[in-house]
Design an enzyme around this catalytic site. Structure first.
Site, PDB file in Angstrom:
ATOM      1  N   LYS A  12       1.825  31.683  14.774  1.00  0.00           N
ATOM      2  CA  LYS A  12       1.614  30.276  15.115  1.00  0.00           C
ATOM      3  C   LYS A  12       2.360  29.386  14.123  1.00  0.00           C
ATOM      4  O   LYS A  12       2.373  29.665  12.922  1.00  0.00           O
ATOM      5  CB  LYS A  12       0.114  29.972  15.095  1.00  0.00           C
ATOM      6  N   SER A  48      -4.889  24.775  20.445  1.00  0.00           N
ATOM      7  CA  SER A  48      -3.594  24.521  19.860  1.00  0.00           C
ATOM      8  C   SER A  48      -2.730  25.780  19.721  1.00  0.00           C
ATOM      9  O   SER A  48      -1.550  25.690  19.366  1.00  0.00           O
ATOM     10  CB  SER A  48      -3.751  23.868  18.482  1.00  0.00           C
ATOM     11  N   SER A  55      -9.213  26.416  19.594  1.00  0.00           N
ATOM     12  CA  SER A  55      -7.770  26.613  19.674  1.00  0.00           C
ATOM     13  C   SER A  55      -7.326  28.053  19.881  1.00  0.00           C
ATOM     14  O   SER A  55      -6.163  28.291  20.195  1.00  0.00           O
ATOM     15  CB  SER A  55      -7.090  26.052  18.422  1.00  0.00           C
TER      16      SER A  55
END
Length: 475
Positions: free
Chosen positions: A80, A155, A179
């Protein structure tokens, strides 16, 4: 072997160990997949293919050498874009860091690398992870592989989209208000929010923050458990890290026996809304999931914990977190921060000592409430998200089944209320709407019962097979 990208991580790890396939071949297949589909999906936004090819050659040499291999040996992954990666651009989804290249790895990145994983690059995220819609000013929007006109959530939306499109077989992510779980639900993959401290986060900004956690995302529950076995375990630098070591696995194939469990008799509390507005399409899919649990022999009752105070706890400490971490950025660069980050920081700057005292007392009361609830049940089953994947041009969901949503956080309550409890939670594929949009089931475990929760999710997954469905993009 027509498509190496189709194999799950545990299977692929076994093939690499047995020399049925080489790390070079596996990596080449995944690079080819990224190049074929990511121009459309926009999930792997920074790529380090040359480094990966060098690592794959070294991985093949290690297999020939006959030495010990890590649990993730030769497996293609991505990180990420909130996690620092030494020598690889890390933007945090912000134009302020568009060319930022860290000189050190985050702990999750280091642990995956030491276990033999090979990184293809970084996955897209909203600015500083603010929001469950993956779009930012640096890279634009990531699209949902099941419907390119819709969001993959966030996210960790780039991670979920890359997994769904079979560009990678494992991904790390982080979860504050959903997320890891929200994008897993939207993209028909698995996302685990571990117990706070299960996966140590370093470097950290707040050593005592239980809201933000890091964890695994994968295409199957077994794959997520395999990655958790690598990510979990104490680190002396991290004050909140749990002391419990992860299961000792000599081989990735042992993960199956670790998760094997007869769940008949497990006491499941079922709530299809947690008292929140939920779209009818989501309710319809989850209704079938309830019956699956009954057919598996679970004792299913309609019940939900008392979550009063959870909303105040989450919003207060989230705002405090944003004011602490990003307040100076807003003062120095107000024109370069997006509306979500700005709004969160402004709410944090409005907080008083009384607000923090009230939320602290509410958090203590909430802990007592959920502990009492789990005295009588083993697992809570409820929605991950209250909506199906929404139009990619929307900023956030403004209405759920006729109920207005007033801020960009409101529509995520089914995930963030669980975050406030400190309990482990997982999103596992639960089926599809008539329009072919994925819906996930959220299973919530007792305090620190991460491995037991994974076993429960694995039994549900095996009974349904929804996670095996691939996007039309790949057909």
């Amino acid at each position: 072997m027509t498509d190496l990208c189709a194999f799950d991580a545990v299977t692929l790890a076994g093939m690499l160990r047995s020399r049925a396939v080489s790390a070079r071949e596996v990596l080449a297949a995944h690079i080819e997949r990224v190049e074929a589909v990511d121009a459309t999906v926009n999930a792997v936004v920074t790529r380090c293919f040359d480094r990966a090819l060098t690592a794959a050659a070294a991985a093949d040499d290690a297999v020939v050498g006959g030495g010990p291999l890590g649990l993730l040996h030769g497996l293609p992954v991505a990180h990420k874009d909130l996690a620092d990666t030494a020598g690889v651009r890390t933007t945090y989804g912000s134009p302020l860091f568009a060319e930022h290249v860290p000189d050190r790895d985050a702990l999750v990145v280091r642990r995956m690398s030491r276990a033999g994983a090979i990184s293809l690059g970084k996955t897209n995220t909203p600015e500083f992870g603010a929001g469950s819609h993956t779009v930012n000013q640096v890279f634009g929007a990531t699209r949902n592989p099941f419907d390119l006109s819709r969001t993959p959530g966030g996210s960790s939306g780039g991670a979920a989209a890359a997994l769904a499109a079979r560009m990678i077989c494992l991904a790390d992510g982080s979860d504050l208000g959903g997320s890891l779980r929200n994008p897993a639900s939207f993209c028909n993959v698995v996302g685990l929010r571990p117990s706070p401290g299960r996966v140590p986060a370093w470097p950290f900004s707040d050593p005592a923050d239980p809201l933000g956690v890091e964890g695994p995302m994968a295409r199957t529950v077994a794959d997520a458990a395999l990655l958790l076995a690598v990510l979990a375990g104490p680190d002396r630098r991290v004050p909140m890290a749990l002391d419990a070591a992860p299961p000792a696995l000599a081989d990735p194939g042992q993960i199956a026996s670790l998760l094997a469990r007869d769940i008949s008799g497990v006491r499941v509390a079922w709530s299809d809304d947690l008292g929140l507005p939920v779209e009818p399409a989501v309710r319809a899919v989850l209704a079938r999931s309830r019956q699956v649990l009954i057919d598996l022999g679970c004792e299913v009752i309609d019940a939900a914990p008392d979550l009063s105070g959870a909303d105040d706890v989450f919003r207060t400490f989230r705002a405090f977190r944003y004011a602490t971490f990003f307040g100076q950025l807003l003062r120095d660069h107000p024109e370069q921060l997006g509306p979500n980050v700005t709004w969160n920081v402004e709410r944090g700057l409005e907080l008083t000592v009384a607000d923090l005292s009230r939320a602290t007392a509410a958090r203590a009361a909430l802990a007592e409430q959920v502990s009492a609830f789990f005295d009588t049940v083993d697992v809570l089953a409820c929605p991950v998200t209250q909506v199906v994947p929404f139009d990619i041009t929307l900023d956030w969901v403004h209405d759920i089944d006729g109920v207005a949503q007033h801020t960009y956080l409101d529509w995520m309550a089914s995930a963030y209320l669980i975050s406030a409890t400190g309990l482990p939670a997982i999103s596992v594929p639960a089926g599809f709407t008539p329009d072919g949009l994925p819906v996930g089931l959220q299973l919530v475990g007792d305090r620190r019962a991460d491995w037991s929760l994974l076993s429960m999710a694995r039994a549900f997954e095996a009974a349904t097979g929804h996670g095996q469905v691939v996007p039309a993009l790949l057909s």
